[in-house]
Every structure is written in C-alpha cells, then in structure tokens.
Design a protein around this motif. Structure first.
Motif, PDB file in Angstrom:
ATOM      1  N   ASP A  78     -13.200   3.512   3.793  1.00 27.89           N
ATOM      2  CA  ASP A  78     -14.206   2.532   3.384  1.00 27.89           C
ATOM      3  C   ASP A  78     -14.544   1.541   4.487  1.00 27.89           C
ATOM      4  OD1 ASP A  78     -14.178   3.758   0.922  1.00 27.89           O
ATOM      5  OD2 ASP A  78     -12.991   2.203  -0.062  1.00 27.89           O
ATOM      6  N   GLY A  79     -13.654   1.347   5.432  1.00 25.41           N
ATOM      7  CA  GLY A  79     -13.863   0.375   6.501  1.00 25.41           C
ATOM      8  C   GLY A  79     -14.245   1.029   7.819  1.00 25.41           C
ATOM      9  N   TYR A  80     -13.254   1.244   8.655  1.00 30.36           N
ATOM     10  CA  TYR A  80     -13.470   1.693  10.027  1.00 30.36           C
ATOM     11  C   TYR A  80     -14.266   2.989  10.108  1.00 30.36           C
ATOM     12  CZ  TYR A  80     -12.460   2.726  14.915  1.00 30.36           C
ATOM     13  OH  TYR A  80     -12.579   2.995  16.246  1.00 30.36           O
ATOM     14  N   GLU A  90      -7.905   5.232   1.763  1.00 29.85           N
ATOM     15  CA  GLU A  90      -9.127   4.659   1.196  1.00 29.85           C
ATOM     16  C   GLU A  90      -9.636   3.480   2.025  1.00 29.85           C
ATOM     17  OE1 GLU A  90      -8.259   3.668  -2.854  1.00 29.85           O
ATOM     18  OE2 GLU A  90      -8.385   5.765  -3.522  1.00 29.85           O
ATOM     19  N   GLU A  91      -8.727   2.619   2.456  1.00 34.41           N
ATOM     20  CA  GLU A  91      -9.135   1.465   3.250  1.00 34.41           C
ATOM     21  C   GLU A  91      -9.729   1.907   4.587  1.00 34.41           C
ATOM     22  OE1 GLU A  91      -7.128  -2.559   5.091  1.00 34.41           O
ATOM     23  OE2 GLU A  91      -6.318  -1.760   3.219  1.00 34.41           O
ATOM     24  N   PHE A  92      -9.110   2.903   5.217  1.00 31.92           N
ATOM     25  CA  PHE A  92      -9.634   3.446   6.471  1.00 31.92           C
ATOM     26  C   PHE A  92     -11.017   4.046   6.248  1.00 31.92           C
ATOM     27  CE2 PHE A  92     -10.244   6.970   9.446  1.00 31.92           C
ATOM     28  CZ  PHE A  92     -10.061   6.325  10.672  1.00 31.92           C
ATOM     29  N   ARG A 114       0.808  -1.217   0.000  1.00 32.78           N
ATOM     30  CA  ARG A 114       0.000   0.000   0.000  1.00 32.78           C
ATOM     31  C   ARG A 114       0.842   1.269   0.000  1.00 32.78           C
ATOM     32  NH1 ARG A 114      -2.034  -3.306   3.781  1.00 32.78           N
ATOM     33  NH2 ARG A 114      -4.185  -3.974   3.647  1.00 32.78           N
ATOM     34  N   GLN A 145      -3.891   4.395  -0.538  1.00 33.01           N
ATOM     35  CA  GLN A 145      -4.610   3.140  -0.313  1.00 33.01           C
ATOM     36  C   GLN A 145      -4.933   2.942   1.167  1.00 33.01           C
ATOM     37  OE1 GLN A 145      -1.445   1.192  -2.520  1.00 33.01           O
ATOM     38  NE2 GLN A 145      -3.004   0.185  -3.802  1.00 33.01           N
ATOM     39  N   VAL A 146      -4.036   3.397   2.029  1.00 29.72           N
ATOM     40  CA  VAL A 146      -4.300   3.342   3.470  1.00 29.72           C
ATOM     41  C   VAL A 146      -5.504   4.220   3.797  1.00 29.72           C
ATOM     42  CG1 VAL A 146      -3.365   3.872   5.763  1.00 29.72           C
ATOM     43  CG2 VAL A 146      -1.879   2.850   4.014  1.00 29.72           C
TER      44      VAL A 146
END
Length: 147
Positions: free
Chosen positions: A100-102, A96-98, A89, A93-94
């Motif tokens: 979209d998730g948490y 986006e993942e944060f 990543r 990307q970090v």
C-alpha cells in the motif's frame, strides 16, 4: 552514449521528439522498478516462510509435550507462537503496508513518468535495443510475435 534506432513496432515506438537521454532515464527507472518487484517477491517468500514456521511450532510444542517436556512446549506456545515479527505486525501486515505504501507509490511514479514522457509506452529502451541487436529476416529475430 550509444544510440539505438527507433523500434519498428508501432506498439513500442518512441514518440516523436523524445530524446535518447529521456529514453535512457526511463529505462533506468524501469530497471529500478523491476528490482523492487523482485524484492517484493522475496517479501512474500518471507511472509510464507515465517507463517509456515509458526505452524510448525504447534507440531514442535506437541512433540515436546509427548516427550515429557511440558515447560518447553509452554514456552513455545506463549513466547513464539503468534509473536509479532515487527512491532505490532505479523508478516501479512508487513506485506500489506509495503504494497500500500512504497510499492504502490513506486509503480505510480514510474507510470506517471511513462505517461508524461512517452505516452505510456513501456520498455522503449529495451525495444530499441532489441531492434538494434536482432538480425532482420532471421527466424527467431522477429520484432514482435505473430498476431
């Protein structure tokens, strides 16, 4: 437990039948969400700072080449520029993942609690505290902005 009067503003009024413990719990949930929002801001700062550093590496590599150190420039270009900050990543990307998730899950759970307990009203605890602390009729202590 200190009790606050029901806010006079119809926009932030506690719905009938909602107890102090529920309002306090929603206030704590809201406070936790605000803390996560601050953390998200720091994550975006991290993203932009690391991205800016990566761009500066290009300049540094060129400067090392111009100073007669092509081996250092090559090491920067092959080992640092474009390096993942986490496994697989880059920082975008970090983020986006944060998001979209948490972060999205946290916001959805907080909204679900408000929708189900106080008809979606935000900041009931704070609105009641404001009502308790303001001086009725004093300039600068109005319950709501003029409409």
């Amino acid at each position: 437990m200190e009790e606050f009067p029901v806010a006079k503003s119809s926009q932030r009024r506690r719905p009938d039948g909602v107890d102090d413990n529920t309002v306090e719990a929603l206030g704590k949930l809201s406070e936790a969400l605000e803390t996560v929002e601050r953390a998200r801001g720091y994550l975006y700062d991290f993203h932009q700072l690391v991205g800016g550093a990566d761009i500066k590496l290009d300049e540094a590599a060129t400067m090392f080449e111009n100073a007669g150190h092509p081996d250092i420039a090559a090491k920067i270009r092959t080992e640092l520029i474009g390096l993942n900050v986490l496994d697989g990543r880059w920082t975008f990307q970090v983020v986006e993942e944060f998001d979209d998730g948490y972060w999205s899950t946290f916001r959805a759970v907080e909204k679900h609690a408000r929708d189900n307990l106080v008809q979606g009203v935000r900041h009931v605890f704070e609105a009641e505290m404001k009502e308790d602390r303001r001086t009725e009729g004093r300039v600068g202590h109005e319950p709501e902005p003029p409409h």
